[in-house]
Design a protein around this motif. Structure first.
Motif, short mmCIF file in Angstrom:
data_model
loop_
_atom_site.label_atom_id
_atom_site.label_comp_id
_atom_site.label_asym_id
_atom_site.label_seq_id
_atom_site.Cartn_x
_atom_site.Cartn_y
_atom_site.Cartn_z
N MET A 1 12.81 14.51 -15.20
CA MET A 1 11.68 14.17 -14.35
C MET A 1 12.12 13.15 -13.30
SD MET A 1 7.94 13.02 -15.52
CE MET A 1 7.22 11.64 -14.71
N THR A 2 11.64 13.32 -12.10
CA THR A 2 11.97 12.43 -10.99
C THR A 2 11.19 11.14 -11.11
OG1 THR A 2 12.38 14.31 -9.56
CG2 THR A 2 11.94 12.22 -8.49
N SER A 3 11.86 10.03 -10.89
CA SER A 3 11.19 8.74 -10.86
C SER A 3 10.57 8.52 -9.48
CB SER A 3 12.20 7.61 -11.13
OG SER A 3 11.59 6.37 -10.89
N LEU A 4 9.37 7.98 -9.46
CA LEU A 4 8.71 7.66 -8.20
C LEU A 4 8.88 6.19 -7.82
CD1 LEU A 4 5.40 9.73 -8.58
CD2 LEU A 4 7.38 10.25 -7.15
N ASP A 5 9.72 5.46 -8.57
CA ASP A 5 9.95 4.06 -8.26
C ASP A 5 10.58 3.94 -6.87
OD1 ASP A 5 8.94 3.20 -10.66
OD2 ASP A 5 10.90 3.05 -11.63
N ARG A 6 10.01 3.09 -6.05
CA ARG A 6 10.49 2.86 -4.69
C ARG A 6 9.85 1.58 -4.16
NH1 ARG A 6 6.55 6.30 -5.16
NH2 ARG A 6 4.85 6.39 -3.66
N PRO A 7 10.39 1.02 -3.10
CA PRO A 7 9.78 -0.19 -2.53
C PRO A 7 8.41 0.12 -1.94
CG PRO A 7 11.93 0.25 -1.54
CD PRO A 7 11.61 1.41 -2.41
N VAL A 8 7.56 -0.89 -1.87
CA VAL A 8 6.27 -0.75 -1.19
C VAL A 8 6.54 -0.75 0.31
CG1 VAL A 8 4.04 -1.84 -0.77
CG2 VAL A 8 5.00 -1.83 -3.08
N LYS A 9 5.98 0.23 0.99
CA LYS A 9 6.16 0.34 2.44
C LYS A 9 5.35 -0.75 3.14
CE LYS A 9 6.98 5.30 2.19
NZ LYS A 9 6.44 6.62 2.46
N PRO A 10 5.77 -1.14 4.33
CA PRO A 10 5.01 -2.17 5.07
C PRO A 10 3.67 -1.63 5.55
CG PRO A 10 6.78 -1.30 6.43
CD PRO A 10 6.94 -0.69 5.06
N ASP A 11 2.81 -2.55 5.96
CA ASP A 11 1.55 -2.18 6.60
C ASP A 11 1.91 -1.37 7.84
OD1 ASP A 11 -0.60 -2.24 8.49
OD2 ASP A 11 -1.45 -3.98 7.48
N PRO A 12 1.45 -0.14 7.96
CA PRO A 12 1.88 0.70 9.10
C PRO A 12 1.43 0.14 10.45
CG PRO A 12 0.11 1.76 7.89
CD PRO A 12 0.52 0.57 7.09
N TYR A 13 0.33 -0.58 10.49
CA TYR A 13 -0.17 -1.10 11.76
C TYR A 13 0.58 -2.35 12.21
CZ TYR A 13 -3.34 2.67 11.26
OH TYR A 13 -3.82 3.94 11.12
N ASP A 14 1.30 -2.98 11.29
CA ASP A 14 2.19 -4.09 11.68
C ASP A 14 3.40 -3.58 12.45
OD1 ASP A 14 0.57 -5.96 10.49
OD2 ASP A 14 1.83 -6.20 8.70
N LEU A 15 3.67 -2.29 12.37
CA LEU A 15 4.83 -1.70 13.04
C LEU A 15 4.51 -1.19 14.44
CD1 LEU A 15 6.21 0.30 9.98
CD2 LEU A 15 6.88 -1.98 10.77
N LEU A 16 3.25 -1.30 14.84
CA LEU A 16 2.81 -0.84 16.16
C LEU A 16 2.59 -2.05 17.08
CD1 LEU A 16 0.20 1.86 15.10
CD2 LEU A 16 2.54 2.22 15.91
N PRO A 17 2.51 -1.81 18.39
CA PRO A 17 2.17 -2.92 19.28
C PRO A 17 0.85 -3.56 18.83
CG PRO A 17 2.88 -1.02 20.54
CD PRO A 17 2.74 -0.57 19.11
N PRO A 18 0.78 -4.90 18.85
CA PRO A 18 -0.44 -5.55 18.38
C PRO A 18 -1.64 -5.27 19.30
CG PRO A 18 1.07 -7.14 19.33
CD PRO A 18 1.79 -5.83 19.30
N LEU A 19 -2.81 -5.21 18.69
CA LEU A 19 -4.07 -5.02 19.41
C LEU A 19 -5.08 -6.00 18.87
CD1 LEU A 19 -4.57 -1.12 19.44
CD2 LEU A 19 -4.07 -2.59 21.40
#
Length: 176
Positions: A1-19
């Motif tokens: 069985m494949t493990s789903l352990d992985r890092p938590v991804k960043p907030d996706p909106y922090d990666l866009l130009p700020p608004l």
């Protein structure tokens, strides 16, 4: 069985130009808390009630999205994309994300990552980490985002980078 352990991804909106931001509230979603089973794909599969206030002057339409950055894919998972909501609409009732719901004005759904043009509820894999669901109201500077219902959520998101004046974010979570 494949493990789903992985890092938590960043907030996706922090990666866009700020608004600038504005307030989004819901009778069904509480910031940072677990979604109701009604918003789960194997539950009610019902879009939540949403209200917003404080969008900037010059807002000519809204786009409403729900995105899960924690899906075990490189690109996350789009659960809901509602485009061209009229500027005088500042609240949506629960269930308006249904494929047969009467939408306000010229609003329309773009297909989600389930492949349907409606709201698709939370469905993290059993045993996976807690998933975050970003319900975002984008205040758009144009009456139309300039897309049609055949585009992908990524195309909508790309256009929002250039046409949004502000965004309001309400984040829920879900885990099986």
């Amino acid at each position: 069985m494949t493990s789903l352990d992985r890092p938590v991804k960043p907030d996706p909106y922090d990666l866009l130009p700020p608004l600038p931001s504005f307030t989004v509230t819901s009778d069904d979603v509480t910031e940072g808390q677990r979604l109701n089973v009604a918003q789960a794909h194997d539950g009610g599969n019902t879009s939540p009630q949403l209200s917003w206030s404080g969008a900037p002057d010059g807002t000519k339409s809204y786009t409403i999205t729900c995105f899960d950055p924690d899906a075990p894919t490189p690109s996350g998972f789009w659960h809901w994309v509602l485009v061209d909501v009229p500027p005088d609409v500042t609240s949506l009732p629960a269930g308006i994300g249904a494929a047969d719901a009467e939408l306000p004005g010229r609003a329309f759904h773009v297909r989600n990552d389930y492949g349907t043009k409606d709201f698709g509820g939370a469905a993290p894999p059993p045993g996976d980490q807690v998933h975050r669901y970003y319900f975002v109201v984008h205040a758009v500077a144009e009456e139309s985002l300039g897309v049609d219902d055949s585009v992908s959520p990524a195309v909508v998101s790309f256009n929002l980078v250039f046409k949004s004046l502000a965004r309001g974010v309400l984040k829920g979570t879900y885990q099986h």
